[in-house]
Design a protein around this motif. Structure first.
Motif, PDB file in Angstrom:
ATOM      1  N   TYR A  36      -6.845  21.673   0.373  1.00 25.60           N
ATOM      2  CA  TYR A  36      -5.858  22.587   0.095  1.00 25.60           C
ATOM      3  C   TYR A  36      -4.562  21.696   0.190  1.00 25.60           C
ATOM      4  CZ  TYR A  36      -8.751  26.569   1.077  1.00 25.60           C
ATOM      5  OH  TYR A  36      -9.840  27.378   1.425  1.00 25.60           O
ATOM      6  N   ALA A  37      -4.403  20.594   0.956  1.00 25.86           N
ATOM      7  CA  ALA A  37      -3.498  19.765   0.938  1.00 25.86           C
ATOM      8  C   ALA A  37      -3.431  18.892  -0.524  1.00 25.86           C
ATOM      9  CB  ALA A  37      -3.545  18.809   1.965  1.00 25.86           C
ATOM     10  N   LEU A  38      -4.798  18.568  -1.019  1.00 25.81           N
ATOM     11  CA  LEU A  38      -4.647  17.760  -2.182  1.00 25.81           C
ATOM     12  C   LEU A  38      -4.542  18.814  -3.296  1.00 25.81           C
ATOM     13  CD1 LEU A  38      -8.165  16.098  -1.858  1.00 25.81           C
ATOM     14  CD2 LEU A  38      -5.902  14.926  -1.666  1.00 25.81           C
ATOM     15  N   LYS A  39      -4.384  20.095  -3.356  1.00 24.02           N
ATOM     16  CA  LYS A  39      -4.098  21.025  -4.423  1.00 24.02           C
ATOM     17  C   LYS A  39      -2.716  21.026  -4.466  1.00 24.02           C
ATOM     18  CE  LYS A  39      -4.897  25.741  -6.057  1.00 24.02           C
ATOM     19  NZ  LYS A  39      -3.755  26.067  -6.524  1.00 24.02           N
ATOM     20  N   THR A  40      -2.087  21.224  -3.183  1.00 27.15           N
ATOM     21  CA  THR A  40      -0.565  21.077  -2.988  1.00 27.15           C
ATOM     22  C   THR A  40      -0.028  19.835  -4.001  1.00 27.15           C
ATOM     23  OG1 THR A  40      -0.494  22.368  -1.024  1.00 27.15           O
ATOM     24  CG2 THR A  40       1.506  20.964  -1.621  1.00 27.15           C
ATOM     25  N   LEU A  41      -0.331  18.943  -3.941  1.00 29.79           N
ATOM     26  CA  LEU A  41      -0.045  17.649  -4.518  1.00 29.79           C
ATOM     27  C   LEU A  41      -0.458  17.893  -6.125  1.00 29.79           C
ATOM     28  CD1 LEU A  41      -0.984  14.545  -2.053  1.00 29.79           C
ATOM     29  CD2 LEU A  41       1.192  15.659  -2.334  1.00 29.79           C
ATOM     30  N   VAL A  42      -1.633  18.391  -6.406  1.00 29.81           N
ATOM     31  CA  VAL A  42      -2.118  18.224  -7.610  1.00 29.81           C
ATOM     32  C   VAL A  42      -1.184  19.289  -8.470  1.00 29.81           C
ATOM     33  CG1 VAL A  42      -3.823  18.882  -9.532  1.00 29.81           C
ATOM     34  CG2 VAL A  42      -4.245  17.487  -7.368  1.00 29.81           C
ATOM     35  N   ASP A  43      -0.731  20.515  -7.878  1.00 32.09           N
ATOM     36  CA  ASP A  43      -0.192  21.704  -8.269  1.00 32.09           C
ATOM     37  C   ASP A  43       1.261  21.246  -8.579  1.00 32.09           C
ATOM     38  OD1 ASP A  43      -2.162  23.180  -8.413  1.00 32.09           O
ATOM     39  OD2 ASP A  43      -1.695  24.516  -6.708  1.00 32.09           O
ATOM     40  N   ALA A  44       1.768  20.123  -7.838  1.00 37.65           N
ATOM     41  CA  ALA A  44       3.069  19.628  -7.940  1.00 37.65           C
ATOM     42  C   ALA A  44       3.357  18.370  -9.123  1.00 37.65           C
ATOM     43  CB  ALA A  44       3.740  19.132  -6.729  1.00 37.65           C
ATOM     44  N   GLY A  45       2.246  18.246  -9.769  1.00 34.64           N
ATOM     45  CA  GLY A  45       1.944  17.363 -11.098  1.00 34.64           C
ATOM     46  C   GLY A  45       1.770  15.881 -10.392  1.00 34.64           C
ATOM     47  N   ILE A  46       1.461  15.763  -9.085  1.00 37.78           N
ATOM     48  CA  ILE A  46       1.062  14.424  -8.517  1.00 37.78           C
ATOM     49  C   ILE A  46      -0.347  14.309  -8.533  1.00 37.78           C
ATOM     50  CG2 ILE A  46       1.263  12.980  -6.439  1.00 37.78           C
ATOM     51  CD1 ILE A  46       3.607  15.032  -5.665  1.00 37.78           C
ATOM     52  N   ASP A  47      -1.027  13.365  -9.487  1.00 40.86           N
ATOM     53  CA  ASP A  47      -2.364  13.107  -9.865  1.00 40.86           C
ATOM     54  C   ASP A  47      -2.845  11.811  -9.572  1.00 40.86           C
ATOM     55  OD1 ASP A  47      -1.343  11.988 -11.814  1.00 40.86           O
ATOM     56  OD2 ASP A  47      -2.360  13.545 -13.326  1.00 40.86           O
ATOM     57  N   GLU A  48      -1.868  11.064  -8.863  1.00 36.75           N
ATOM     58  CA  GLU A  48      -2.375   9.741  -8.273  1.00 36.75           C
ATOM     59  C   GLU A  48      -2.096   9.624  -6.953  1.00 36.75           C
ATOM     60  OE1 GLU A  48      -1.519   5.832 -10.631  1.00 36.75           O
ATOM     61  OE2 GLU A  48      -0.001   7.346 -11.628  1.00 36.75           O
ATOM     62  N   ILE A  49      -3.194   9.656  -6.179  1.00 36.01           N
ATOM     63  CA  ILE A  49      -3.368  10.085  -4.814  1.00 36.01           C
ATOM     64  C   ILE A  49      -4.046   8.997  -3.889  1.00 36.01           C
ATOM     65  CG2 ILE A  49      -4.088  11.892  -3.035  1.00 36.01           C
ATOM     66  CD1 ILE A  49      -3.451  13.853  -5.054  1.00 36.01           C
ATOM     67  N   ILE A  50      -3.672   8.655  -2.739  1.00 34.76           N
ATOM     68  CA  ILE A  50      -4.376   7.809  -2.011  1.00 34.76           C
ATOM     69  C   ILE A  50      -4.751   8.510  -0.559  1.00 34.76           C
ATOM     70  CG2 ILE A  50      -2.395   6.679  -0.672  1.00 34.76           C
ATOM     71  CD1 ILE A  50      -4.215   4.152  -0.590  1.00 34.76           C
ATOM     72  N   LEU A  51      -5.988   8.672  -0.109  1.00 34.15           N
ATOM     73  CA  LEU A  51      -6.446   9.401   1.047  1.00 34.15           C
ATOM     74  C   LEU A  51      -6.702   8.302   2.121  1.00 34.15           C
ATOM     75  CD1 LEU A  51      -8.405  12.385   1.067  1.00 34.15           C
ATOM     76  CD2 LEU A  51      -8.840  10.502   2.981  1.00 34.15           C
ATOM     77  N   VAL A  52      -5.672   8.457   3.234  1.00 31.14           N
ATOM     78  CA  VAL A  52      -5.771   7.749   4.498  1.00 31.14           C
ATOM     79  C   VAL A  52      -6.545   8.250   5.441  1.00 31.14           C
ATOM     80  CG1 VAL A  52      -4.328   6.309   6.007  1.00 31.14           C
ATOM     81  CG2 VAL A  52      -3.318   6.738   3.796  1.00 31.14           C
ATOM     82  N   CYS A  53      -7.832   7.481   5.877  1.00 30.76           N
ATOM     83  CA  CYS A  53      -8.739   8.111   6.767  1.00 30.76           C
ATOM     84  C   CYS A  53      -8.659   7.346   7.926  1.00 30.76           C
ATOM     85  CB  CYS A  53     -10.137   7.808   6.262  1.00 30.76           C
ATOM     86  SG  CYS A  53     -10.474   8.486   4.294  1.00 30.76           S
ATOM     87  N   GLY A  54      -9.215   7.838   9.052  1.00 30.18           N
ATOM     88  CA  GLY A  54      -9.207   7.166  10.256  1.00 30.18           C
ATOM     89  C   GLY A  54     -10.475   7.932  11.084  1.00 30.18           C
ATOM     90  N   GLY A  55     -10.759   7.037  12.271  1.00 34.34           N
ATOM     91  CA  GLY A  55     -11.863   7.780  13.054  1.00 34.34           C
ATOM     92  C   GLY A  55     -13.139   7.364  12.690  1.00 34.34           C
ATOM     93  N   THR A  56     -14.118   8.297  13.064  1.00 31.05           N
ATOM     94  CA  THR A  56     -15.587   8.028  12.846  1.00 31.05           C
ATOM     95  C   THR A  56     -16.340   8.334  11.507  1.00 31.05           C
ATOM     96  OG1 THR A  56     -15.569   8.434  15.212  1.00 31.05           O
ATOM     97  CG2 THR A  56     -17.664   8.344  14.075  1.00 31.05           C
ATOM     98  N   PHE A  57     -15.540   9.240  10.727  1.00 32.10           N
ATOM     99  CA  PHE A  57     -16.092   9.684   9.732  1.00 32.10           C
ATOM    100  C   PHE A  57     -15.610   9.462   8.420  1.00 32.10           C
ATOM    101  CE2 PHE A  57     -16.433  12.729  13.348  1.00 32.10           C
ATOM    102  CZ  PHE A  57     -17.693  12.811  13.717  1.00 32.10           C
ATOM    103  N   ASN A  58     -15.146   8.220   8.213  1.00 33.22           N
ATOM    104  CA  ASN A  58     -14.300   7.816   7.108  1.00 33.22           C
ATOM    105  C   ASN A  58     -15.200   7.887   5.570  1.00 33.22           C
ATOM    106  OD1 ASN A  58     -12.226   6.942   8.854  1.00 33.22           O
ATOM    107  ND2 ASN A  58     -12.786   5.229   8.684  1.00 33.22           N
ATOM    108  N   GLY A  59     -16.463   7.767   5.742  1.00 36.69           N
ATOM    109  CA  GLY A  59     -17.196   7.799   4.596  1.00 36.69           C
ATOM    110  C   GLY A  59     -17.642   9.229   4.374  1.00 36.69           C
ATOM    111  N   GLU A  60     -17.381  10.066   5.072  1.00 36.53           N
ATOM    112  CA  GLU A  60     -17.610  11.387   4.825  1.00 36.53           C
ATOM    113  C   GLU A  60     -16.915  11.814   3.457  1.00 36.53           C
ATOM    114  OE1 GLU A  60     -20.513  12.937   5.711  1.00 36.53           O
ATOM    115  OE2 GLU A  60     -20.751  10.903   6.928  1.00 36.53           O
ATOM    116  N   PHE A  61     -15.560  11.643   3.576  1.00 42.57           N
ATOM    117  CA  PHE A  61     -14.770  12.115   2.670  1.00 42.57           C
ATOM    118  C   PHE A  61     -14.941  11.737   1.309  1.00 42.57           C
ATOM    119  CE2 PHE A  61     -11.980  12.209   6.469  1.00 42.57           C
ATOM    120  CZ  PHE A  61     -11.519  13.228   6.407  1.00 42.57           C
ATOM    121  N   MET A  62     -15.534  10.412   1.079  1.00 45.72           N
ATOM    122  CA  MET A  62     -15.934  10.147  -0.300  1.00 45.72           C
ATOM    123  C   MET A  62     -17.157  10.966  -0.694  1.00 45.72           C
ATOM    124  SD  MET A  62     -16.662   6.106  -1.798  1.00 45.72           S
ATOM    125  CE  MET A  62     -15.078   5.964  -1.287  1.00 45.72           C
TER     126      MET A  62
END
Length: 239
Positions: A36-62
């Motif tokens: 939902y957060a990513l959709k807010t950015l994309v709907d605003a015309g922002i399609d170059e995004i960096i996702l900042v991870c942290g904690g134990t489950f970083n690889g799960e995002f990819m």
């Protein structure tokens, strides 16, 4: 404008759910929370995004998001905040990636229904905070504005709030943000606070505010808030 989505933290307030998964990957209705957060950015015309991870489950995002193409993201990158030193510190990890562009910062556990495309399109300098009226402002960064929406003050978790308007987890910053972050001092809890960054812009007369008219939720505050968000969102979808 480029987008920065923050998905760090240990999710302590959502345990035991976050013993096995990042809070931003927990489901809200039929999607992982961060979608939902990513959709807010994309709907605003922002399609170059960096996702900042942290904690134990970083690889799960990819594993879940991949290259982001299915979500409308043209260029998705990942990075890691190695230590939990606050939102402003997490934003600083994106400096070399941003390469001098202005950025929209969104917290991965926030859900918005407002479309901010016009604000992003017209953004040129300074900083912008997106405000929402809440019943418990003392739990957030409280923003005081005048009738012309000029920001008069901003205060982190005050005992006696000056208003019921709070800064949600959505911000826009110009290219000066990186030098301003370097000038910040750690707070009493040892973190570089986003409220202190916003105060820096306020002191130079460059902090703008926008009231959100749609639905907003902060899903990461507690298990009760997460459960309520799931229920409210389900009801809002008409199911």
């Amino acid at each position: 404008m480029k987008g920065v989505c923050l998905c760090g933290g240990s999710g302590t307030r959502l345990k035991p759910l976050t013993n096995i998964i990042s809070k931003c990957l927990l489901p809200i209705h039929d999607k992982p929370m961060v979608f939902y957060a990513l959709k807010t950015l994309v709907d605003a015309g922002i399609d170059e995004i960096i996702l900042v991870c942290g904690g134990t489950f970083n690889g799960e995002f990819m594993k879940v998001i991949g290259d982001g193409k299915d979500l409308g993201i043209k260029n998705l990158c990942y990075t890691v905040q190695r230590e939990p030193k606050g939102i402003a510190h997490a934003l600083a990890t994106a400096e070399s990636w941003a390469k001098g562009d202005s950025v929209a910062l969104i917290l991965g556990d926030n859900i918005f229904t407002d479309n901010i495309k016009d604000v992003a399109k017209n953004f040129s300098s300074g900083a912008s905070v997106f405000l929402k009226e809440v019943a418990n402002p003392q739990a957030y960064g409280v923003v005081e504005i005048n009738e012309q929406s000029k920001v008069l003050s901003i205060e982190e978790k005050p005992a006696c709030p000056k208003s019921n308007l709070i800064a949600t987890g959505l911000y826009m910053y110009d290219q000066t943000v990186w030098n301003r972050i370097r000038d910040l001092k750690p707070s009493n809890r040892g973190e570089y606070e986003i409220t202190d960054l916003n105060k820096n812009y306020l002191e130079t007369g460059e902090l703008n505010s926008y009231k959100l008219s749609g639905w907003w939720a902060d899903c990461g505050g507690s298990l009760d808030e997460y459960t309520k968000t799931c229920f409210d969102f389900y009801q809002m979808k008409g199911n």
